[in-house]
Design an enzyme around this catalytic site. Structure first.
Site, PDB file in Angstrom:
ATOM      1  N   ASP A 112      19.787 -44.235   3.608  1.00  0.00           N
ATOM      2  CA  ASP A 112      20.542 -42.997   3.784  1.00  0.00           C
ATOM      3  C   ASP A 112      20.016 -42.350   5.066  1.00  0.00           C
ATOM      4  O   ASP A 112      18.895 -42.647   5.505  1.00  0.00           O
ATOM      5  CB  ASP A 112      20.296 -42.095   2.565  1.00  0.00           C
ATOM      6  CG  ASP A 112      20.874 -40.706   2.745  1.00  0.00           C
ATOM      7  OD1 ASP A 112      22.092 -40.612   3.028  1.00  0.00           O
ATOM      8  OD2 ASP A 112      20.123 -39.733   2.603  1.00  0.00           O
ATOM      9  N   LEU A 113      20.793 -41.466   5.673  1.00  0.00           N
ATOM     10  CA  LEU A 113      20.348 -40.787   6.893  1.00  0.00           C
ATOM     11  C   LEU A 113      19.865 -39.363   6.618  1.00  0.00           C
ATOM     12  O   LEU A 113      18.678 -39.068   6.700  1.00  0.00           O
ATOM     13  CB  LEU A 113      21.485 -40.766   7.928  1.00  0.00           C
ATOM     14  CG  LEU A 113      21.914 -42.103   8.526  1.00  0.00           C
ATOM     15  CD1 LEU A 113      23.077 -41.913   9.484  1.00  0.00           C
ATOM     16  CD2 LEU A 113      20.747 -42.768   9.244  1.00  0.00           C
ATOM     17  N   ASP A 114      20.816 -38.467   6.271  1.00  0.00           N
ATOM     18  CA  ASP A 114      20.496 -37.043   6.126  1.00  0.00           C
ATOM     19  C   ASP A 114      19.482 -36.795   5.015  1.00  0.00           C
ATOM     20  O   ASP A 114      19.667 -37.237   3.880  1.00  0.00           O
ATOM     21  CB  ASP A 114      21.769 -36.251   5.821  1.00  0.00           C
ATOM     22  CG  ASP A 114      22.777 -36.317   6.955  1.00  0.00           C
ATOM     23  OD1 ASP A 114      22.392 -36.658   8.081  1.00  0.00           O
ATOM     24  OD2 ASP A 114      23.966 -36.016   6.699  1.00  0.00           O
TER      25      ASP A 114
ATOM     26  N   ASP B  35      17.269 -40.039  -0.551  1.00  0.00           N
ATOM     27  CA  ASP B  35      16.687 -38.851  -1.173  1.00  0.00           C
ATOM     28  C   ASP B  35      17.472 -38.350  -2.373  1.00  0.00           C
ATOM     29  O   ASP B  35      16.971 -37.542  -3.143  1.00  0.00           O
ATOM     30  CB  ASP B  35      16.607 -37.713  -0.144  1.00  0.00           C
ATOM     31  CG  ASP B  35      17.990 -37.167   0.195  1.00  0.00           C
ATOM     32  OD1 ASP B  35      18.282 -36.003  -0.142  1.00  0.00           O
ATOM     33  OD2 ASP B  35      18.803 -37.915   0.777  1.00  0.00           O
TER      34      ASP B  35
END
Length: 238
Positions: A16-18, A188
């Site tokens: 995941d990025l954000d 996250d």
């Protein structure tokens, strides 16, 4: 580092990025403020606008097209177009104004501060196995220096429905040419990342930067294979 399930050998990692590779909240807050300021100055018809006024158009678009949420960029674009149309702009003017707003948004959205520790960790991992980014958002890894670490980037909307739907997880395995259970997904969010990955057959790593209690989290319906509190811990797993 906590293990909840036996972690089998894996040959690739998806991320995941954000809020997994960087803190996304400051850049989103700044972006929304700058976009609102741009809209207020764009035309006197919008000079009184507040965030709530923009939200009205987003909700209207969502009601007309419920699945638009899978593509947050398209959703934002159509909301801007509706705003212009509602205020009497013709088609050409609405398209031009929307393009201007989206350019403003794209600029500020990608003013992301990526920690040096993230760069270091991804650099080490990328030398050992292929890495892939899977995001529901619209950040551009190339704009914030993350692109070199990834074999490819999958984005909701362009590459399938948003997580936790299985589309992008399956596509990642297909493009990596790997059995899906040989991929470890890192994220996250307990629902979109952990539950989404597990339900498609991937292994899952929950990055718990805020030191939450897994057993007290309402979204924690499925436990990950492993929980870490900082990204650098992944190096110990390879």
């Amino acid at each position: 580092m906590r293990f909840y399930r036996p972690l089998a050998p894996f040959a690739a990692m998806t991320f995941d990025l954000d809020d997994t590779l960087y803190d996304n909240h400051p850049v989103i807050d700044k972006t929304e403020k700058e976009v609102l300021c741009f809209i207020r100055q764009y035309d006197s018809k919008f000079s009184h606008f507040e965030s709530e006024d923009l939200y009205v158009y987003r909700q209207a678009v969502l009601e007309q097209e419920p699945d638009i949420y899978h593509d947050v960029t398209l959703w934002r674009r159509q909301s801007a177009e509706l705003m212009f149309t509602h205020h009497g702009f013709n088609r050409e003017e609405a398209t031009h104004g929307t393009n201007e707003i989206m350019s403003c948004f794209t600029h500020w959205r990608n003013q992301i501060s990526v920690p040096e520790s993230t760069h270091h960790t991804l650099s080490v991992l990328a030398k050992k196995m292929p890495l892939v980014a899977i995001t529901n958002g619209n950040a551009e890894p190339a704009a914030c220096g993350l692109a070199p670490y990834f074999e490819f980037v999958l984005k909701a909307g362009l590459d399938g429905r948003s997580k936790p739907y299985p589309d992008m997880y399956h596509l990642a395995a297909e493009r990596l040419n790997l059995p899906i259970n040989q991929i470890l997904h890192v994220g996250d969010n307990l629902q979109t990342d952990v539950e989404g990955a597990l339900c498609t057959g991937m292994q899952a790593c929950w990055i718990n930067i805020e030191n939450k209690n897994l057993m007290q989290e309402p979204e924690g319906r499925l436990v990950p294979h492993v929980e870490i509190s900082d990204l650098a811990s992944l190096i110990a797993l390879i």
